[in-house]
Design a protein around this motif. Structure first.
Motif, PDB file in Angstrom:
ATOM      1  N   VAL A  89       0.806  -1.215   0.000  1.00 27.27           N
ATOM      2  CA  VAL A  89       0.000   0.000   0.000  1.00 27.27           C
ATOM      3  C   VAL A  89       0.845   1.275   0.000  1.00 27.27           C
ATOM      4  N   LEU A 109     -10.780  -2.714   4.346  1.00 24.19           N
ATOM      5  CA  LEU A 109      -9.662  -3.251   5.122  1.00 24.19           C
ATOM      6  C   LEU A 109      -8.494  -3.448   4.174  1.00 24.19           C
ATOM      7  N   ARG A 139     -13.600 -12.122   9.454  1.00 22.76           N
ATOM      8  CA  ARG A 139     -14.238 -10.833   9.728  1.00 22.76           C
ATOM      9  C   ARG A 139     -15.457 -10.637   8.820  1.00 22.76           C
ATOM     10  N   LEU A 150       0.378   5.056   6.061  1.00 23.57           N
ATOM     11  CA  LEU A 150      -0.489   3.877   6.122  1.00 23.57           C
ATOM     12  C   LEU A 150       0.345   2.609   6.159  1.00 23.57           C
ATOM     13  N   ARG A 151       1.362   2.597   5.327  1.00 21.58           N
ATOM     14  CA  ARG A 151       2.205   1.410   5.271  1.00 21.58           C
ATOM     15  C   ARG A 151       2.841   1.118   6.629  1.00 21.58           C
ATOM     16  N   SER A 174       0.187   0.181   9.242  1.00 21.48           N
ATOM     17  CA  SER A 174      -0.457  -1.118   9.058  1.00 21.48           C
ATOM     18  C   SER A 174       0.540  -2.246   9.301  1.00 21.48           C
ATOM     19  N   ASP A 175       1.803  -1.998   9.078  1.00 21.85           N
ATOM     20  CA  ASP A 175       2.794  -3.006   9.451  1.00 21.85           C
ATOM     21  C   ASP A 175       2.746  -3.258  10.947  1.00 21.85           C
ATOM     22  N   HIS A 235      -0.458  -5.133  11.835  1.00 23.05           N
ATOM     23  CA  HIS A 235      -0.473  -6.552  11.498  1.00 23.05           C
ATOM     24  C   HIS A 235       0.462  -7.350  12.385  1.00 23.05           C
ATOM     25  N   GLY A 244      -1.595  -8.446  14.992  1.00 27.55           N
ATOM     26  CA  GLY A 244      -2.802  -9.175  14.622  1.00 27.55           C
ATOM     27  C   GLY A 244      -4.005  -8.280  14.421  1.00 27.55           C
ATOM     28  N   ALA A 245      -3.763  -6.991  14.250  1.00 26.39           N
ATOM     29  CA  ALA A 245      -4.881  -6.078  14.025  1.00 26.39           C
ATOM     30  C   ALA A 245      -5.017  -5.770  12.536  1.00 26.39           C
ATOM     31  N   ALA A 246      -6.216  -5.513  12.108  1.00 27.36           N
ATOM     32  CA  ALA A 246      -6.460  -5.140  10.718  1.00 27.36           C
ATOM     33  C   ALA A 246      -6.726  -3.639  10.653  1.00 27.36           C
ATOM     34  N   VAL A 247      -6.495  -3.066   9.491  1.00 32.39           N
ATOM     35  CA  VAL A 247      -6.588  -1.616   9.360  1.00 32.39           C
ATOM     36  C   VAL A 247      -7.683  -1.198   8.391  1.00 32.39           C
TER      37      VAL A 247
END
Lengths: 342, 342
Positions: free
Chosen positions: A80, A104, A125, B89-90, B93-94, B97, B100-103
DNA sequence: TTGTAGGCGTTATCAT
DNA sequence: ATGATAACGCCTACAA
């Protein structure tokens, strides 16, 4: 009994109902804008919602609802932070938000395990649909979920082992275009810089380039480098070619990082006006570089729009065989690719 | 009774239990890897899961669970297709993750209403935390949700009306750095190109630049243009300055699109080696442009990492007053900013 | 080691 | 127009 004001429990419809002096079903009606509530009660409830700071819980709502739509869409992209993926994410998420869906997003970095893990996460999800730029060689593991009603649109690479809509470009043809362009300017020593052959697009591009070279009678094994993943590797590979006794007079870079790498290496050697360069995939400031970078551009905007169209058509119940959209590439001449052979 | 094989209903734990011949609580144990299940039963259940294609439902799970964590994080950015936002964002989100979380990502495009609507959406989806690059002038509308336990980290701009962690750069100082750099090379006619003054960062940058110009005795109202939102507007504004009887010998562009615009306009006029240019915020191929683009760079990586650190610290229960992280900017000289005054 | 009862916050159904 | 009750898919608590 924490002394610090820990997060208070969020108020529920019951709490709102208690404050407003109505049953919680009435609150539900108000929240969902359902008819059958008098204006007076509606205002009363709205007031209670306001004072309590009540926030509707979509998760719970969705659990009970009939349609079981989460309004979530997954977008698994290569990276991304990278221009191509980011542009796709942008257009897909625009389309999603127009429909009230949230996106997501995650990066796969060409790691197959990551793809499978993230798909699993997204499925659990309960995303309504999925946009996937595959890192795996085979997406048959998804077949069941697709059959169970989760539409998948594969982008950038054709799906393997999975009947799904896809949006791709003709990579072989695009690479051939780049080569033909250089051949027509008289080049016969043409270097090729490619990514890992295991990546379907990289493979197709290299094949397309090599086929065009063969047809043009300009095949040369020592001028083809594959498996290049980084700027450093790209520069090194091109450097080695330029150090040959019979160096290339032109280069085709089959991925944007490699185009950048090639431009850097040529510039470092002061050859940017001597050796021609054509890249695959457009770059942000390609027109400002000296010389301007000639590229075979992919129409990212169209790709994103088409992917979104396919995905949401499925979500709207559109049935039918998988659609394979191939978006045209176009050669954008900006100077670097128009340097003639010596 | 649809004739087309519509999406079959997804199997639940009950279905799995029936196939495996156990109670559905046992299935739950297996799915959650809880102890107290014999290996034999575990395998039996795993088999049933496989044959049915069962997928755990996180939404339902989360509803009953004690911690009420969704493992969802929201990232509301200016434009996920834009370099700066995409890089943030990159890195966020790294970090997500890794945990274990999603964005959930979305673009605000400087639209205040969009921000409020999307925040509402994210809250009702019960994100555990939120990363926000504000489009609003005031984020006090978020105070209640923060108090209710949703940590917010504001990025790029200082939070207004909200006690929240933030990660910013010193925009005024950065802009002043750019101006000082040019002053030290002898420039006294320095053009300034800025974005809408309503945007906090744009305002701070313009103020910083103008203050530095005043101190240097180089203030000139006709060389300051604000409210520039696009490439076209940037080029037009710079063009007008260059058409003056006493045109600028240097330009400071306070946003990356404006730096690009300025570079284009200068190039179009063949002035890229005559008029100095310093931009705010780095650009992808700045080193390949001719001349290389001198910029005051924001350390996006650090910004993203810090933002993630703050957010996840709160999620880990870290309590304490809001932290305001200010990331240093750095002048990266590449040529365009080192052109001396005539 | 395994199962049963109850409830998470909401909506569907049916009653009043 | 409003409310009582059951149920969504799962987990917690407790029992067997």
């Amino acid at each position: 009994m924490s002394p610090t004001a820990g997060p208070r429990a969020r108020p529920t419809m019951r709490d709102v109902a208690a404050v407003a002096g109505v049953s919680f079903k009435t609150v539900s009606r108000v929240v969902n804008n359902e008819p059958g509530v008098s204006e007076a009660v509606r205002r009363e409830v709205a007031g209670a919602i306001e004072t309590l700071g009540y926030r509707h819980d979509r998760g719970a709502s969705n659990l009970r609802r009939g349609d079981r739509r989460t309004g979530l869409v997954g977008a698994l992209l290569q990276d991304v932070g990278n221009d191509f993926s980011a542009a796709l994410l942008r257009s897909v998420s625009d389309a999603a938000h127009d429909r009230g869906a949230a996106v997501l997003a995650a990066s796969l970095d060409e790691e197959a395990d990551r793809e499978r893990a993230l798909v699993g996460d997204l499925v659990s999800r309960r995303v309504d649909g999925l946009l996937l730029m595959p890192a795996t060689q085979d997406q048959s593991y998804l077949a069941r979920d697709v059959a169970d009603g989760m539409p998948v649109v594969v982008i950038d690479r054709p799906p393997v082992g999975l009947d799904a809509d896809s949006v791709t470009v003709d990579n072989a043809a695009g690479a051939a275009t780049a080569v033909h362009h250089l051949l027509s300017l008289g080049h016969r020593r043409i270097g090729v810089l490619g990514d890992l052959d295991e990546i379907a697009t990289a493979h197709a591009r290299r094949e397309g380039a090599e086929a065009a070279l063969r047809e043009g009678g300009a095949s040369a094994a020592e001028l083809v480098a594959a498996g290049l993943r980084s700027d450093a590797q790209g520069r090194a590979a091109l450097g080695a070619m330029l150090d040959l006794a019979d160096p290339p007079t032109a280069v085709v870079a089959l991925r944007n990082v490699l185009t950048e790498a090639a431009a850097r290496e040529l510039r470092a050697r002061g050859l940017q006006h001597q050796v021609a360069l054509v890249g695959f995939d457009d770059l942000p400031m390609a027109d400002l570089v000296d010389p301007g970078l000639t590229v075979v551009a992919q129409d990212v905007d169209t790709m994103g729009t088409e992917a979104a169209r396919l995905l949401f058509a499925r979500l709207d119940g559109h049935d039918g065989p998988p659609e394979q959209v191939v978006v045209a590439t176009s050669l954008v001449a900006r100077g670097s690719g128009e340097i003639p052979a010596r």
